[in-house]
Design a protein around this motif. Structure first.
Motif, PDB file in Angstrom:
ATOM      1  N   MET A  84       0.838  -1.217   0.000  1.00  0.00           N
ATOM      2  CA  MET A  84       0.000   0.000   0.000  1.00  0.00           C
ATOM      3  C   MET A  84       0.865   1.256   0.000  1.00  0.00           C
ATOM      4  O   MET A  84       0.549   2.245  -0.674  1.00  0.00           O
ATOM      5  CB  MET A  84      -0.955  -0.019   1.201  1.00  0.00           C
ATOM      6  N   ASN A  85       1.963   1.207   0.731  1.00  0.00           N
ATOM      7  CA  ASN A  85       2.837   2.393   0.755  1.00  0.00           C
ATOM      8  C   ASN A  85       3.521   2.613  -0.598  1.00  0.00           C
ATOM      9  O   ASN A  85       3.774   3.756  -0.996  1.00  0.00           O
ATOM     10  CB  ASN A  85       3.867   2.267   1.886  1.00  0.00           C
ATOM     11  N   THR A  86       3.795   1.518  -1.315  1.00  0.00           N
ATOM     12  CA  THR A  86       4.341   1.659  -2.675  1.00  0.00           C
ATOM     13  C   THR A  86       3.330   2.399  -3.563  1.00  0.00           C
ATOM     14  O   THR A  86       3.684   3.279  -4.356  1.00  0.00           O
ATOM     15  CB  THR A  86       4.650   0.265  -3.278  1.00  0.00           C
ATOM     16  N   PRO A 194       7.027   8.554   9.596  1.00  0.00           N
ATOM     17  CA  PRO A 194       7.924   7.397   9.464  1.00  0.00           C
ATOM     18  C   PRO A 194       7.301   6.097   9.953  1.00  0.00           C
ATOM     19  O   PRO A 194       7.566   5.034   9.391  1.00  0.00           O
ATOM     20  CB  PRO A 194       9.138   7.772  10.331  1.00  0.00           C
ATOM     21  N   ARG A 195       6.440   6.158  10.998  1.00  0.00           N
ATOM     22  CA  ARG A 195       5.863   4.902  11.490  1.00  0.00           C
ATOM     23  C   ARG A 195       4.911   4.260  10.488  1.00  0.00           C
ATOM     24  O   ARG A 195       4.750   3.061  10.453  1.00  0.00           O
ATOM     25  CB  ARG A 195       5.180   5.118  12.842  1.00  0.00           C
ATOM     26  N   VAL A 196       4.298   5.080   9.659  1.00  0.00           N
ATOM     27  CA  VAL A 196       3.456   4.519   8.602  1.00  0.00           C
ATOM     28  C   VAL A 196       4.349   3.820   7.571  1.00  0.00           C
ATOM     29  O   VAL A 196       4.097   2.687   7.170  1.00  0.00           O
ATOM     30  CB  VAL A 196       2.602   5.620   7.933  1.00  0.00           C
ATOM     31  N   MET A 197       5.406   4.502   7.182  1.00  0.00           N
ATOM     32  CA  MET A 197       6.267   3.945   6.133  1.00  0.00           C
ATOM     33  C   MET A 197       7.017   2.704   6.607  1.00  0.00           C
ATOM     34  O   MET A 197       7.405   1.871   5.806  1.00  0.00           O
ATOM     35  CB  MET A 197       7.260   5.015   5.635  1.00  0.00           C
ATOM     36  N   GLN A 198       7.184   2.588   7.915  1.00  0.00           N
ATOM     37  CA  GLN A 198       7.879   1.409   8.465  1.00  0.00           C
ATOM     38  C   GLN A 198       6.925   0.234   8.709  1.00  0.00           C
ATOM     39  O   GLN A 198       7.349  -0.855   9.032  1.00  0.00           O
ATOM     40  CB  GLN A 198       8.578   1.775   9.782  1.00  0.00           C
ATOM     41  N   ILE A 204      -0.565  -2.177   8.763  1.00  0.00           N
ATOM     42  CA  ILE A 204      -0.705  -0.923   8.002  1.00  0.00           C
ATOM     43  C   ILE A 204      -2.094  -0.304   8.142  1.00  0.00           C
ATOM     44  O   ILE A 204      -2.239   0.912   8.245  1.00  0.00           O
ATOM     45  CB  ILE A 204      -0.340  -1.136   6.497  1.00  0.00           C
ATOM     46  N   ASP A 205      -3.134  -1.129   8.170  1.00  0.00           N
ATOM     47  CA  ASP A 205      -4.493  -0.568   8.246  1.00  0.00           C
ATOM     48  C   ASP A 205      -4.688   0.173   9.571  1.00  0.00           C
ATOM     49  O   ASP A 205      -5.315   1.233   9.619  1.00  0.00           O
ATOM     50  CB  ASP A 205      -5.535  -1.683   8.094  1.00  0.00           C
TER      51      ASP A 205
END
Ligand code: GDP
Length: 396
Positions: A84-86, A194-198, A204-205
C-alpha cells in the motif's frame, strides 16, 4: 483525477481482472494500479493478461499500471503495508513521470482488496461522492458474518476503546478495512509519518486509521450493503500472523496522544443484512478448538505467571482439554493490558501465547453469543466495546 489501487499477493486472476475492468470503466477513474507482493505466478499471469489486452483491438481505455512492491520498511515483515505504501509513493509522484501522461497531480487514491467478488462501480462512486462532499477520508464498511472480523473486534476495537476512549477512534466501524479513499493531502501526511512507512505488514491498516484520526482528518464511513464476499478461513490459525501484527501495531502506538477535540466523523446508516451474510460461519470451529492444545512450550507456561489468575489457570487447563468459557470479556481485557506491556511480536512464544488467548476468546464469544443468532452476536460485540469505552472514559 483519481487512481484506483488493488494490492495483491496470490489471488484468483479472473476476479482481479474483472475488478480492474470495473475500475477502468468508471467515469471518475483516471488510472488503475496493481501492486503485487512478488513476481510470483499470479503476478506473471496478471501482467500477461494486461499486455494482451493492451495489444488487442480493444485495449484498456485508461492506463493500467502493474508494479512489484518496493521494500520501504527495514524491520518488520514485508507484506501488505509495503504494497500500500508503494501505491502511495506512485500516487504522489506519478505526474512527474512523463511516461505516465498525467498532466496534473493525482487528487484521490482509492484502495480495494483485489479479491472482492462483490466489487462493482458503486464502491468507487460512493467513495468519490464522499470526497466531493469534502471528506478527507472515505472508508467503506459493510456487513460481516458474526464469526468474521474477530481481529477487528477483539484486538483493534478493544485496543482503541482502552487506549483512546475520548477520541473518534473507538467509533470507527471497520478500522482494519482496506477499502478506502484518501485525498492527496492525506496521502502526503501519511507518507511524512515514518511509522506509517515502516509498517510493512498487516499493521498498516491500523496505522492509516490511527494517524488519520491523530491528524484530525474528516472521515465519512460509507455503507456497502452487499458486503465483501471472500473465502471461508480454514481454522483460526490462518489468522495468527494478522492477529500478532495488528496487536503489535496498536501496542506500538500506546503512548501516542490523540486530541480529544471533536473531529468530523459521519457514519452512513446500515441497512438490513442479507441472509447470505447472517447465515455464514466464518471459520472451522472444531479445527480451532484443537489449537488450544497445540505448540505449548515450558516458557509459554512460565510467561503465564504475568497474567491474572483467571487467564493463567484457564489457559493451563485449556492446554489439556479444549476449555474457553473462562475467557470472557473481563478476562480478555485484563489479559490485553498485560499483553500491551509485555508482548513481543518477534518472539515466537509470545506470538503463540497471544494466539491461544485470542482463540479462547473467539471460541467463548462464538459459544456464548453466536449461538443466539446473528443479531445477538453483533450486539454483544458492540456492547463489549461500548462498555469498555464508557468505563475508560470515566476512569481517565
Ligand atoms: P483479508 O481481507 O483481511 O482476509 O485479507 P486478504 O488476505 O484478502 O488480503 C487483502 C488484500 O491484500 C488482498 O488483495 C491480498 O491479495 C493483498 N495482499 C495480502 N498480502 C499482500 C502483500 O504482501 N503485498 C501486497 N501487495 N498485497 C497483499
Amino acid at each position: 483525477m483519481a487512481l484506483v489501487c488493488f494490492p495483491f499477493k496470490k489471488e484468483r486472476v479472473p476476479t482481479v481482472l474483472r475488478n480492474v475492468d470495473i475500475a477502468v470503466r468508471h467515469n471518475c477513474v483516471d488510472a488503475v494500479l496493481l501492486v503485487g507482493a512478488t513476481k510470483n505466478e499470479c503476478y506473471r499471469k496478471i501482467y500477461a493478461a494486461i499486455e494482451a489486452k493492451n495489444n488487442s483491438d480493444q485495449p484498456y481505455a485508461k492506463p493500467v499500471h502493474i508494479l512489484v512492491q518496493t521494500r520501504l520498511a527495514t524491520v518488520l515483515r514485508p507484506g501488505k503495508g509495503d504494497g500500500m505504501n508503494t501505491a502511495m509513493q506512485f500516487f504522489l509522484n506519478a505526474h512527474e513521470q512523463p511516461a505516465n501522461h498525467f498532466t496534473e497531480p493525482l487528487k484521490r487514491l482509492h484502495f480495494y482488496d483485489a479479491d472482492i467478488e462483490s466489487f462493482d462501480h458503486n464502491w468507487i462512486t460512493k467513495a468519490e461522492d464522499g470526497a466531493a462532499l469534502g471528506y478527507d477520508v472515505v472508508r467503506h464498511y459493510f456487513p460481516r458474518s458474526s464469526t468474521d472480523a474477530q481481529v477487528t473486534w477483539q484486538v483493534t476495537k478493544v485496543g482503541f476503546a482502552l487506549l483512546w476512549p475520548r477520541t473518534t477512534l473507538p467509533w470507527v466501524q471497520q478500522p482494519l478495512g482496506g477499502e478506502l479513499c484518501f485525498t492527496r493531502r492525506v496521502v502526503e501526511a501519511l507518507m511524512a509519518e515514518p511509522r506509517v512507512m515502516q509498517q510493512s505488514d498487516w499493521g498498516i491498516d491500523t496505522m492509516y486509521t490511527f494517524f488519520c484520526a491523530q491528524k484530525g482528518f474528516s472521515l465519512l464511513e460509507s455503507y456497502v450493503p452487499q458486503g465483501k464476499m471472500h473465502a471461508l478461513y480454514g481454522g483460526l490459525r490462518d489468522l495468527k500472523n494478522m492477529l500478532c501484527e495488528c496487536f503489535a501495531a496498536v501496542q506500538s502506538l500506546r503512548h501516542e496522544p490523540v486530541s480529544e477535540e471533536p473531529t468530523v466523523h459521519r457514519i452512513d446508516p446500515a441497512t438490513p443484512v442479507p441472509s447470505c451474510i447472517t447465515e455464514k460461519i466464518g471459520y472451522d470451529i472444531e479445527k480451532s478448538m484443537r489449537l488450544l492444545r497445540e505448540k505449548w512450550t515450558a516458557r509459554q507456561k512460565g510467561l503465564l505467571e504475568l497474567f491474572p489468575e483467571k487467564a493463567k489457570c484457564g489457559l493451563l487447563r485449556a492446554s489439556e482439554w479444549p476449555e474457553f468459557m473462562f475467557m470472557d470479556e473481563q478476562c480478555w481485557v485484563s489479559a490485553y493490558k498485560v499483553l500491551l506491556d509485555h508482548f513481543n511480536v518477534f518472539d515466537e512464544d509470545w506470538r503463540e501465547l497471544i494466539f491461544k488467548m485470542w482463540v479462547a476468546r473467539v471460541l467463548n464469544y462464538t459459544m456464548r453469543h453466536v449461538t443466539r443468532g446473528y443479531h445477538c452476536a453483533l450486539q454483544a460485540n458492540t456492547e463489549m466495546v461500548t462498555r469498555l469505552h464508557m468505563r475508560r472514559t470515566m476512569e481517565l
